[in-house]
Design a protein around this motif. Sequence first.
Motif, PDB file in Angstrom:
ATOM      1  N   ALA A 119      -9.686  13.637  -2.435  1.00  0.00           N
ATOM      2  CA  ALA A 119     -10.237  14.970  -2.720  1.00  0.00           C
ATOM      3  C   ALA A 119     -11.314  15.345  -1.708  1.00  0.00           C
ATOM      4  N   ALA A 120     -12.096  14.361  -1.285  1.00  0.00           N
ATOM      5  CA  ALA A 120     -13.198  14.649  -0.372  1.00  0.00           C
ATOM      6  C   ALA A 120     -12.728  14.835   1.071  1.00  0.00           C
ATOM      7  N   ASP A 121     -11.790  13.986   1.504  1.00  0.00           N
ATOM      8  CA  ASP A 121     -11.444  13.963   2.939  1.00  0.00           C
ATOM      9  C   ASP A 121     -10.065  14.507   3.278  1.00  0.00           C
ATOM     10  N   ASP A 122      -9.175  14.588   2.284  1.00  0.00           N
ATOM     11  CA  ASP A 122      -7.812  15.022   2.585  1.00  0.00           C
ATOM     12  C   ASP A 122      -7.274  15.923   1.469  1.00  0.00           C
ATOM     13  N   PRO A 123      -8.030  16.955   1.134  1.00  0.00           N
ATOM     14  CA  PRO A 123      -7.627  17.764  -0.034  1.00  0.00           C
ATOM     15  C   PRO A 123      -6.286  18.463   0.156  1.00  0.00           C
TER      16      PRO A 123
ATOM     17  N   GLN B 164      -2.888  14.864  10.580  1.00  0.00           N
ATOM     18  CA  GLN B 164      -2.743  15.691  11.793  1.00  0.00           C
ATOM     19  C   GLN B 164      -4.051  15.781  12.573  1.00  0.00           C
ATOM     20  N   SER B 165      -5.170  15.877  11.866  1.00  0.00           N
ATOM     21  CA  SER B 165      -6.453  16.101  12.538  1.00  0.00           C
ATOM     22  C   SER B 165      -7.216  14.804  12.806  1.00  0.00           C
ATOM     23  N   ASN B 166      -7.081  13.824  11.929  1.00  0.00           N
ATOM     24  CA  ASN B 166      -7.854  12.584  12.077  1.00  0.00           C
ATOM     25  C   ASN B 166      -7.044  11.417  11.489  1.00  0.00           C
ATOM     26  N   PRO B 167      -6.032  10.943  12.231  1.00  0.00           N
ATOM     27  CA  PRO B 167      -5.177   9.879  11.666  1.00  0.00           C
ATOM     28  C   PRO B 167      -5.940   8.580  11.374  1.00  0.00           C
ATOM     29  N   ASP B 168      -6.989   8.279  12.145  1.00  0.00           N
ATOM     30  CA  ASP B 168      -7.741   7.047  11.859  1.00  0.00           C
ATOM     31  C   ASP B 168      -8.416   7.130  10.488  1.00  0.00           C
ATOM     32  N   LEU B 169      -9.016   8.285  10.197  1.00  0.00           N
ATOM     33  CA  LEU B 169      -9.649   8.438   8.880  1.00  0.00           C
ATOM     34  C   LEU B 169      -8.592   8.456   7.785  1.00  0.00           C
ATOM     35  N   CYS B 170      -7.456   9.081   8.072  1.00  0.00           N
ATOM     36  CA  CYS B 170      -6.365   9.112   7.093  1.00  0.00           C
ATOM     37  C   CYS B 170      -5.913   7.696   6.756  1.00  0.00           C
ATOM     38  N   CYS B 171      -5.680   6.859   7.787  1.00  0.00           N
ATOM     39  CA  CYS B 171      -5.297   5.463   7.547  1.00  0.00           C
ATOM     40  C   CYS B 171      -6.407   4.716   6.815  1.00  0.00           C
ATOM     41  N   HIS B 172      -7.651   5.047   7.129  1.00  0.00           N
ATOM     42  CA  HIS B 172      -8.769   4.340   6.508  1.00  0.00           C
ATOM     43  C   HIS B 172      -8.778   4.567   4.997  1.00  0.00           C
TER      44      HIS B 172
ATOM     45  N   VAL C 138       0.846  -1.198   0.000  1.00  0.00           N
ATOM     46  CA  VAL C 138       0.000   0.000   0.000  1.00  0.00           C
ATOM     47  C   VAL C 138       0.880   1.245   0.000  1.00  0.00           C
ATOM     48  N   ASP C 139       0.862   1.959  -1.101  1.00  0.00           N
ATOM     49  CA  ASP C 139       1.589   3.227  -1.186  1.00  0.00           C
ATOM     50  C   ASP C 139       0.603   4.338  -0.840  1.00  0.00           C
ATOM     51  N   THR C 140       0.664   4.775   0.397  1.00  0.00           N
ATOM     52  CA  THR C 140      -0.314   5.734   0.920  1.00  0.00           C
ATOM     53  C   THR C 140      -0.188   7.128   0.319  1.00  0.00           C
ATOM     54  N   GLY C 141       0.926   7.371  -0.356  1.00  0.00           N
ATOM     55  CA  GLY C 141       1.215   8.736  -0.801  1.00  0.00           C
ATOM     56  C   GLY C 141       1.964   9.534   0.254  1.00  0.00           C
ATOM     57  N   LYS C 142       2.180   8.908   1.425  1.00  0.00           N
ATOM     58  CA  LYS C 142       2.881   9.577   2.520  1.00  0.00           C
ATOM     59  C   LYS C 142       4.123   8.791   2.951  1.00  0.00           C
TER      60      LYS C 142
END
Length: 251
Positions: free
Chosen positions: A111-115, A121-129, A75-79
Motif C-alpha cells: 500500500a505504501a510503495d506499490d499502490p 516499471q519505475s523501481n524494480p529493485d524496490l519492487c523486488c525488495h 515467494v509468491d510476489t503477486g506478480k
Amino acid sequence: MSQTIYKSEFRMALEAGAQALEAALDGLDARDAIKRLVKDIYPGEACAVSSFGAESAVILHLIAEAAPDTPVLFVDTGKLFDETRRYRDDLTSHLGLTDVRSLKPNADHLAADDPDGLLHQSNPDLCCHIRKTLPLISALRPFKVWISGRKRHHGGERAALPRVEIQDGKLKLNPLYDWPREAIEAYLTDHDLPAHPLVAEGYPSIGCNPCTVPVSDPDADPRAGRWADSDKTECGIHIGADGQVVRSGET
Ligand code: SF4
C-alpha cells in the motif's frame, strides 16, 4: 563498542560454521550432501527456497528423497505467472513434499510503495525488495541454513558460485552449484520429472510475469530473459545486507 565485538564474534562463528559445513560435506554428491545437512547436521533447522521455476524440480526431487517434510519457502510476489502457481501445486503433489510455504508481500508495504502495482516499471529493485526479499527474510528467521538451487551455469554473478555461502547471518548451501545445464536436463529426463509449462514456450528461466520474456537463442545465458531490458540480474534474495552478491567468506 560491545556491539562491534558481538558482531565480530558472530561473524567469526558463522565463518567457522561455513568451514565446518564444507568439511562435513566434502566428497559428497548433491544427493548425499542434502541428506547429511537436513538429517544429521541441521535437523529441524534447515529449509529450502524455491521459485518452482524451470529447473527447480531437480533440487526439490533431491530434497523430497532426503526428507519430504523439509520446509520449502516459495515467494509468491503477486506478480507470478499463473502457470507457476499451478506448477507449484502439481510438483508438490508429485514429489510428496509436505511443508511448502507460500510467502506473500506485506500488505502495508504494498500500500505504501506499490499502490498501483506498477512499481516494477519505475523501481524494480524496490519492487523486488518488498515483494521478494522482505517476505523471505522474515520466513527464514527460524532457520540456521537454507538450500538454494542456484548453479554456476546460470552465468553472470553466479559463474563463481561456491558450494557454501554466508548471507545475512545464515549459511546457504548450493548443492547443484557445479552442475552444467546438460546434467540438469539429464536428471529431469532420467527421473521423469514434470516440466514447468512455460519451458515449452521458450522460457529457460521463469520469474515474475512483467519481468520475464522468452529467449530465442539456445546458447544465451539461461537467465537472459530476466529483466532483459535492464542491467538488473538478481532479485535481491541472494544479495547480502551490504548490497553485494554473497560469496563464501564475505558478507
Ligand atoms: S521480478 Fe519484477 S515484478 Fe517481480 S518483484 Fe522483482 S521487479 Fe517486481
